[in-house]
Design an enzyme around this catalytic site. Structure first.
Site, PDB file in Angstrom:
ATOM      1  N   CYS A 386      10.912 -19.820  -1.992  1.00 40.27           N
ATOM      2  CA  CYS A 386       9.924 -20.817  -1.589  1.00 40.27           C
ATOM      3  C   CYS A 386      10.563 -22.204  -1.492  1.00 40.27           C
ATOM      4  O   CYS A 386      11.270 -22.477  -0.533  1.00 40.27           O
ATOM      5  CB  CYS A 386       8.727 -20.776  -2.532  1.00 40.27           C
ATOM      6  SG  CYS A 386       7.214 -21.290  -1.713  1.00 40.27           S
ATOM      7  N   HIS A 511       7.062 -15.319  -2.550  1.00 37.04           N
ATOM      8  CA  HIS A 511       7.472 -15.118  -3.947  1.00 37.04           C
ATOM      9  C   HIS A 511       7.650 -13.627  -4.252  1.00 37.04           C
ATOM     10  O   HIS A 511       6.713 -12.980  -4.710  1.00 37.04           O
ATOM     11  CB  HIS A 511       6.414 -15.693  -4.885  1.00 37.04           C
ATOM     12  CG  HIS A 511       6.368 -17.182  -4.879  1.00 37.04           C
ATOM     13  ND1 HIS A 511       7.144 -17.952  -5.720  1.00 37.04           N
ATOM     14  CD2 HIS A 511       5.659 -18.047  -4.125  1.00 37.04           C
ATOM     15  CE1 HIS A 511       6.906 -19.237  -5.480  1.00 37.04           C
ATOM     16  NE2 HIS A 511       6.005 -19.317  -4.520  1.00 37.04           N
ATOM     17  N   GLU A 513       9.059 -12.245  -6.641  1.00 38.94           N
ATOM     18  CA  GLU A 513       8.996 -11.911  -8.073  1.00 38.94           C
ATOM     19  C   GLU A 513       7.653 -11.312  -8.472  1.00 38.94           C
ATOM     20  O   GLU A 513       7.567 -10.565  -9.444  1.00 38.94           O
ATOM     21  CB  GLU A 513       9.317 -13.139  -8.930  1.00 38.94           C
ATOM     22  CG  GLU A 513       8.307 -14.284  -8.908  1.00 38.94           C
ATOM     23  CD  GLU A 513       8.582 -15.315  -7.808  1.00 38.94           C
ATOM     24  OE1 GLU A 513       9.147 -14.956  -6.758  1.00 38.94           O
ATOM     25  OE2 GLU A 513       8.204 -16.499  -8.006  1.00 38.94           O
TER      26      GLU A 513
HETATM   27  N1  GLN Z   1       6.189 -27.222  -2.549  1.00 41.03           N
HETATM   28  C1  GLN Z   1       6.560 -26.302  -1.548  1.00 41.03           C
HETATM   29  C2  GLN Z   1       5.412 -25.978  -0.607  1.00 41.03           C
HETATM   30  O1  GLN Z   1       4.286 -26.279  -0.874  1.00 41.03           O
HETATM   31  C3  GLN Z   1       7.087 -25.037  -2.169  1.00 41.03           C
HETATM   32  C4  GLN Z   1       6.031 -24.275  -2.883  1.00 41.03           C
HETATM   33  C5  GLN Z   1       6.605 -23.228  -3.786  1.00 41.03           C
HETATM   34  O2  GLN Z   1       7.793 -23.227  -4.065  1.00 41.03           O
HETATM   35  N2  GLN Z   1       5.782 -22.344  -4.252  1.00 41.03           N
HETATM   36  O3  GLN Z   1       5.631 -25.400   0.431  1.00 41.03           O
END
Ligand code: GLN
Length: 551
Positions: A386, A511, A513
């Site tokens: 992310c 994500h 994970e």
């Molecule tokens: N802050 C970034 C976004 O909103 C990454 C979000 C995250 O890593 N979950 O896209």
């Protein structure tokens, strides 16, 4: 009709109620039962999505995009169940639903009260998830004695009365502290906690007594006597070397047999072999590997619960122990204290693999960019999740593609070269809500590392982000050697990037994970750890060659 197990906690919080509940789920599945698991959280936030990771730990994301309590992650990892927005109710969400009904006039002019309206709402949530489950396990967050938990405890008291003793039971988790000066395990807090429960009309059927060591027979006998339970209902729940060893430990003591008996369910053979093998893999790995996690909440490891668990799963799959180094990204950035910076850089240089996980807000971002640069230039396996993808794009844009001042709109909304922008700007439409949350499909490019890692070309992963790669910069980044190997929405959204010129460099916008399971480790984590093992081997060879050269 389903059977119900209500898990409460006493004395203090953080005793591992989530793990205990999930372990009971595991044990019942091992006996062939279908379980459903849910959690009540007594706080007033509607969901933990807006709470700081320091306050609350990780926000676990479900398939349907609910930002939930991290215990749901334990449920999904310990059992084969999937959770959703129906499986995590905070007091705030319960009240929201009651108040909405009140506004719609559904209470027909009655005075709306905690009993029966709030408690009915709570009981309704429990019944709704029963579905086709044989056993529903309900964890009540908070500690018995808290004002906030009262409506929940009252609701489960009523539930038990309505369902009957053979259909609903109470399992209470308490603490039996060891007092060093007296060299004794103390039972008083447990006695008091059970008394508190009784006062509100709940008689626990089973006690799981947490302690830093196994609880001897005579102490269990004392607890049984003072809590008016037979001794075969009082179990020791000692600290064990891995959370995954908890089900095995409870099973060895007969917790599952006791619960099945209370619920009048036949106890078939417990199928625990695969699980026990997995635990064995954690306890006695052949080798080890070092992974550096460069992030902003590293002082509080609960913020990255699913992440560290996914690395445990991947470690077992590679027969290594994964030693994690938590590196504060702020210490790698330009403004950092020189001494802390040197320390952080030294730590980074020791790693066999570098991972930048998800995160929000500007703090520490330049340090993450530095970590990516280090991994890219030194050819250390890099895995970005992310925000870890976004900083990898920024790094590549600035340092390789020559895009001066490349930035993310999240941190520098006025920057000219925003390689990362708001999702809305990317797809040109309002995608509803401010974040992309939950499980979505992505398509993988033939011949890519991502495609090889997954072994298929369509995947579905869980997302939680507001920002995305700016499509206007895809061409220049691609020309400079970055590969966009996975996309969604007909190519409009970048889901995966990789660096074909690097031994292992992969980052994803979602994500992964959240979908890693002990017995089904996530393919990316598995491949990343394998790459780190290989890197470690090469590094050792190089060191040996240097030593031999010198000799
Ligand atoms: N802050 C970034 C976004 O909103 C990454 C979000 C995250 O890593 N979950 O896209």
């Amino acid at each position: 009709m389903a059977k119900y197990i209500f898990v409460t906690g006493g004395v203090i919080s953080s005793l591992g109620k989530g793990i205990a509940s999930a372990s009971i789920g595991r044990l019942l599945e091992a006996r062939g039962y279908r379980v459903a698991m849910m959690k009540f959280d007594p706080y007033l936030n509607v969901d933990p999505g807006t709470m700081s990771p320091f306050q609350h730990g990780e926000v676990f994301v479900t398939d349907d995009g609910w930002e939930s309590d991290l215990d749901l992650g334990h449920y999904e990892r310990f059992t084969s169940t999937l959770t959703s927005r129906d499986h995590n109710w905070t007091a705030g969400k319960i009240y929201e639903s009651v108040l909405n009904k009140e506004r719609r006039g559904e209470y027909l002019g009655k005075t709306v009260q905690v009993i029966p309206h709030v408690t009915d709402e709570i009981k309704g949530c429990v019944r709704r998830i029963a579905d086709s489950a044989h056993v529903v396990i309900v964890e009540v967050g908070g500690t018995v004695g808290d004002i906030e938990s009262l409506p929940f405890l009252e609701a489960i008291r009523q539930f038990h009365l309505e369902a009957g003793d053979e259909n609903a039971i109470f399992v209470h988790l308490t603490l039996v502290p060891f007092i060093a000066s007296a060299r004794e395990l103390k039972t008083k807090p447990t006695q008091h906690s059970v008394r508190d429960l009784r006062e509100i009309g709940i008689n626990p059927h089973v006690l799981l007594c947490r302690a830093d060591r196994p609880i001897p027979e005579e102490v269990r006998a004392k607890i049984a006597l003072f809590t008016n339970l037979s001794m075969d209902r009082v179990f020791s729940a000692p600290d064990v070397p891995s959370i995954y060893a908890v089900p095995t430990n409870l099973h060895q003591q007969g917790v599952d047999d006791c619960i099945l008996k209370l619920l009048r369910l036949p106890a078939g053979r417990a199928r625990m072999d695969e699980w026990n093998q997995f635990v064995q893999g954690i306890l006695e790995p052949k080798g080890e590997v070092r992974i550096g996690i460069v992030g902003k909440y590293v002082g509080f490891e609960d913020s990255y619960k699913s992440l560290s668990e996914a690395l445990v799963h991947a470690g077992v799959a590679n027969d290594v122990r994964v030693n994690l180094s938590w590196i504060e990204s702020g210490n790698l950035g330009p403004g950092a204290d020189p001494r802390l910076k040197e320390e952080a850089q030294e730590e980074l240089a020791k790693q066999d693999g570098i991972l930048v996980p998800g995160g929000f807000g500007e703090r520490g971002v330049d340090g993450m960019v530095e970590a990516v640069r280090f991994a890219r230039e030194r050819r250390v396996p890099y895995f970005g999740i992310c925000l870890g993808l976004q900083v990898a794009c920024i790094e590549y844009a600035r340092n390789v593609a020559g895009i001066a001042g490349a930035a993310s709109g999240e941190f520098e909304p006025q920057a000219k070269n925003r390689v990362i922008i708001m999702l809305e700007e990317c797809v040109g439409v309002n995608i509803g809500g401010s974040m992309r949350l939950g499980r979505y499909e992505a398509h993988l490019e033939t011949g890519s590392l991502a495609r090889r890692v997954y072994g298929k070309d369509v995947i579905a992963e869980r997302h939680r982000h507001r920002y995305e790669v700016n499509n206007a910069f895809r061409k220049p980044l691609e020309d400079a050697g970055l590969r966009f190997s996975g996309t969604a929405l007909d190519g409009a959204l970048v889901e995966l990037i990789e660096l074909p010129s690097h031994p292992w460099f992969l980052a994803c916008q979602y994500h992964p994970e959240f979908l890693s399971r002990p017995l089904q480790p996530h393919p990316i984590f598995k491949s990343f750890v394998a790459a780190a093992v290989e890197h470690r081997g090469h590094a050792a060879d190089r060191a040996a060659a240097v030593a031999a050269g010198r000799a």
